[in-house]
Design an enzyme around this catalytic site. Structure first.
Site, PDB file in Angstrom:
ATOM      1  CG  ASP A   1      -2.052   0.976   1.102  1.00  0.00           C
ATOM      2  OD1 ASP A   1      -2.310   1.457  -0.021  1.00  0.00           O
ATOM      3  OD2 ASP A   1      -2.684   1.282   2.132  1.00  0.00           O
ATOM      4  N   GLY A   2       0.349   2.271  -0.681  1.00  0.00           N
ATOM      5  CA  GLY A   2       1.010   3.577  -0.678  1.00  0.00           C
ATOM      6  C   GLY A   2       1.674   3.933  -2.001  1.00  0.00           C
ATOM      7  CG  ASN A   3       2.390   0.900  -4.886  1.00  0.00           C
ATOM      8  OD1 ASN A   3       3.245   0.848  -4.016  1.00  0.00           O
ATOM      9  ND2 ASN A   3       1.917  -0.173  -5.496  1.00  0.00           N
TER      10      ASN A   3
ATOM     11  CG  HIS B   1       0.450   0.932  -9.217  1.00  0.00           C
ATOM     12  ND1 HIS B   1       0.154   0.819  -7.875  1.00  0.00           N
ATOM     13  CD2 HIS B   1      -0.610   1.559  -9.781  1.00  0.00           C
ATOM     14  CE1 HIS B   1      -1.037   1.344  -7.648  1.00  0.00           C
ATOM     15  NE2 HIS B   1      -1.521   1.813  -8.782  1.00  0.00           N
TER      16      HIS B   1
ATOM     17  CD  GLU C   1     -13.080  -5.769  -1.947  1.00  0.00           C
ATOM     18  OE1 GLU C   1     -11.877  -6.029  -1.711  1.00  0.00           O
ATOM     19  OE2 GLU C   1     -13.987  -6.623  -1.826  1.00  0.00           O
ATOM     20  CG  ASN C   2      -7.289  -3.051  -5.538  1.00  0.00           C
ATOM     21  OD1 ASN C   2      -6.357  -3.767  -5.190  1.00  0.00           O
ATOM     22  ND2 ASN C   2      -7.692  -2.025  -4.802  1.00  0.00           N
ATOM     23  CD1 TRP C   3     -12.000  -6.661  -9.543  1.00  0.00           C
ATOM     24  CD2 TRP C   3     -11.017  -6.177 -11.489  1.00  0.00           C
ATOM     25  NE1 TRP C   3     -11.259  -7.763  -9.933  1.00  0.00           N
ATOM     26  CE2 TRP C   3     -10.647  -7.492 -11.131  1.00  0.00           C
ATOM     27  CE3 TRP C   3     -10.508  -5.657 -12.693  1.00  0.00           C
ATOM     28  CZ2 TRP C   3      -9.806  -8.297 -11.905  1.00  0.00           C
ATOM     29  CZ3 TRP C   3      -9.673  -6.452 -13.472  1.00  0.00           C
ATOM     30  CH2 TRP C   3      -9.332  -7.746 -13.068  1.00  0.00           C
TER      31      TRP C   3
ATOM     32  NE  ARG D   1      -6.924   0.853  -6.465  1.00  0.00           N
ATOM     33  CZ  ARG D   1      -5.871   1.293  -5.785  1.00  0.00           C
ATOM     34  NH1 ARG D   1      -4.833   1.773  -6.420  1.00  0.00           N
ATOM     35  NH2 ARG D   1      -5.853   1.244  -4.480  1.00  0.00           N
TER      36      ARG D   1
ATOM     37  NE  ARG E   1      -8.383   0.967   4.873  1.00  0.00           N
ATOM     38  CZ  ARG E   1      -8.073   2.252   4.907  1.00  0.00           C
ATOM     39  NH1 ARG E   1      -8.226   2.944   6.019  1.00  0.00           N
ATOM     40  NH2 ARG E   1      -7.608   2.873   3.836  1.00  0.00           N
TER      41      ARG E   1
ATOM     42  CD  GLU F   1       1.891 -10.944  17.765  1.00  0.00           C
ATOM     43  OE1 GLU F   1       1.747  -9.726  18.002  1.00  0.00           O
ATOM     44  OE2 GLU F   1       1.395 -11.842  18.472  1.00  0.00           O
TER      45      GLU F   1
HETATM   46  C1  FPP Z   1      -1.869  -0.221  -3.452  1.00  0.00           C
HETATM   47  O1  FPP Z   1      -1.378   1.102  -3.447  1.00  0.00           O
HETATM   48  C2  FPP Z   1      -1.306  -0.955  -4.568  1.00  0.00           C
HETATM   49  C3  FPP Z   1      -2.007  -1.644  -5.510  1.00  0.00           C
HETATM   50  C4  FPP Z   1      -3.486  -1.732  -5.504  1.00  0.00           C
HETATM   51  C5  FPP Z   1      -1.318  -2.311  -6.634  1.00  0.00           C
HETATM   52  C6  FPP Z   1      -0.088  -3.077  -6.269  1.00  0.00           C
HETATM   53  C7  FPP Z   1       0.473  -3.640  -7.503  1.00  0.00           C
HETATM   54  C8  FPP Z   1       1.757  -3.666  -7.846  1.00  0.00           C
HETATM   55  C9  FPP Z   1       2.846  -3.206  -6.963  1.00  0.00           C
HETATM   56  C10 FPP Z   1       2.080  -4.150  -9.214  1.00  0.00           C
HETATM   57  C11 FPP Z   1       2.872  -5.373  -9.369  1.00  0.00           C
HETATM   58  C12 FPP Z   1       2.802  -6.305  -8.244  1.00  0.00           C
HETATM   59  C13 FPP Z   1       3.613  -7.371  -8.111  1.00  0.00           C
HETATM   60  C14 FPP Z   1       3.461  -8.210  -6.920  1.00  0.00           C
HETATM   61  C15 FPP Z   1       4.657  -7.709  -9.093  1.00  0.00           C
HETATM   62  P1  FPP Z   1      -2.408   2.277  -3.685  1.00  0.00           P
HETATM   63  O2  FPP Z   1      -2.521   2.507  -5.149  1.00  0.00           O
HETATM   64  O3  FPP Z   1      -3.694   1.959  -3.000  1.00  0.00           O
HETATM   65  O4  FPP Z   1      -1.688   3.476  -3.008  1.00  0.00           O
HETATM   66  P2  FPP Z   1      -2.418   4.735  -2.332  1.00  0.00           P
HETATM   67  O5  FPP Z   1      -3.164   4.206  -1.149  1.00  0.00           O
HETATM   68  O6  FPP Z   1      -1.267   5.609  -1.963  1.00  0.00           O
HETATM   69  O7  FPP Z   1      -3.309   5.329  -3.374  1.00  0.00           O
END
Ligand code: FPP
Length: 259
Positions: free
Chosen positions: A28-30, A45, A75-77, A79, A213, A226
């Site tokens: 998370d946090g990308n 990402h 749920e990510n669909w 986006r 969460r 943990e």
């Molecule tokens: C959550 O960050 C990240 C995702 C929903 C996508 C994660 C996918 C990758 C890193 C791509 C490739 C994965 C692998 C395992 C090779 P967010 O977008 O919710 O960040 P935010 O909360 O800052 O918006």
């Protein structure tokens, strides 16, 4: 025995005999990482995928048996379609590279979730990666894709209910005493109906990016895990952060309901 890892400014020492067998991480946090740098979210990402590669290698090197990452949820669909396509493209790229470097990296890979709806290309890559890597016996990396814990539990309940229906076809036999026992569900047999069958429950669940969460991640499996939360955004997570999480984990008193 203490494994002392020298870092630039300080030493981090965890006990190599008390390592978690299974670490699970919510990637998370990308998006925020990219926005802070005035980059498109998809750049976050891409950076996140590189961090995953680094952390998986580190887990293998220090002797973690299972690493599970939450890469794309049911749920990510929701986006924007562009972002979803970019994540799928990144996964394809990652799997191509993983296949090329398979003999060098020797990491067993497994995919967890409903992959049936993914593109034929991605499904083929997933099947090939799982098949080619199944002989490796170091770390097992599980990538959760189109995964949601509630969906996983519902599927398990559905499978079980259908098995009962089949069983009831033999009700005559039961009445005649030919079959005397009803199938009974135990925690163990239920666990074996989940995507994570044969994978031990995570000892340590890590969520970076300052969110506190689970977001539908391993709800059943994390009953006695943990938890470690950090404000660091996933693309900035590194070996040192993992050391810190392991150290924190090793200071916890795991009682599993006992005293
Ligand atoms: C959550 O960050 C990240 C995702 C929903 C996508 C994660 C996918 C990758 C890193 C791509 C490739 C994965 C692998 C395992 C090779 P967010 O977008 O919710 O960040 P935010 O909360 O800052 O918006």
């Amino acid at each position: 025995m203490f494994n002392k890892l020298k870092r630039k400014s300080k030493k981090v020492a965890w006990d190599s005999e008390k390592l978690p067998r299974h670490i699970a991480i919510v990637l998370d946090g990308n998006g925020r990482w990219a926005t802070k740098r005035a980059l498109p979210r998809t750049a976050g990402h891409a950076a996140g995928a590189e961090t995953f590669r680094k952390v998986a290698t580190y887990c293998k090197n220090i002797g973690i048996e299972f690493l599970t990452v939450y890469a794309f949820s049911t749920e990510n669909w929701k986006r924007p379609p562009d972002e979803v396509s970019k994540i799928m493209e990144l996964l394809e790229k990652y799997l191509h590279e993983a296949l090329e470097k398979m003999e060098r990296d020797r990491v067993k890979m497994k995919f967890i979730g409903d992959i049936s709806v993914l593109s034929p290309k991605l499904k083929a890559l997933i099947a090939e990666t799982e098949e080619v890597s199944k002989r490796f016996d170091g770390v097992q990396v599980n990538i959760c894709l189109n995964y949601g814990s509630r969906d996983e539990i519902l599927r398990a309940v559905d499978t079980y209910a259908k098995s009962l229906l089949r069983f009831s076809e033999y009700s005559d036999n039961i009445n005649q005493g030919i079959i005397s026992t009803q199938p009974s569900l135990t925690e163990e047999s239920f666990s074996n109906l989940l995507y994570t069958a044969n994978i031990p429950d995570p000892d340590l669940v890590i969520r970076p990016s300052g969110e506190y969460r689970l977001s539908n991640f391993l709800l059943w499996q994390s009953a006695y895990s943990e938890f470690y939360f950090t404000d660091v955004l996933w693309p900035d997570f590194n070996e040192k952060e993992l050391d810190q999480a392991i150290l924190t984990y090793q200071k916890r008193d795991r009682r599993f309901g006992g005293i």
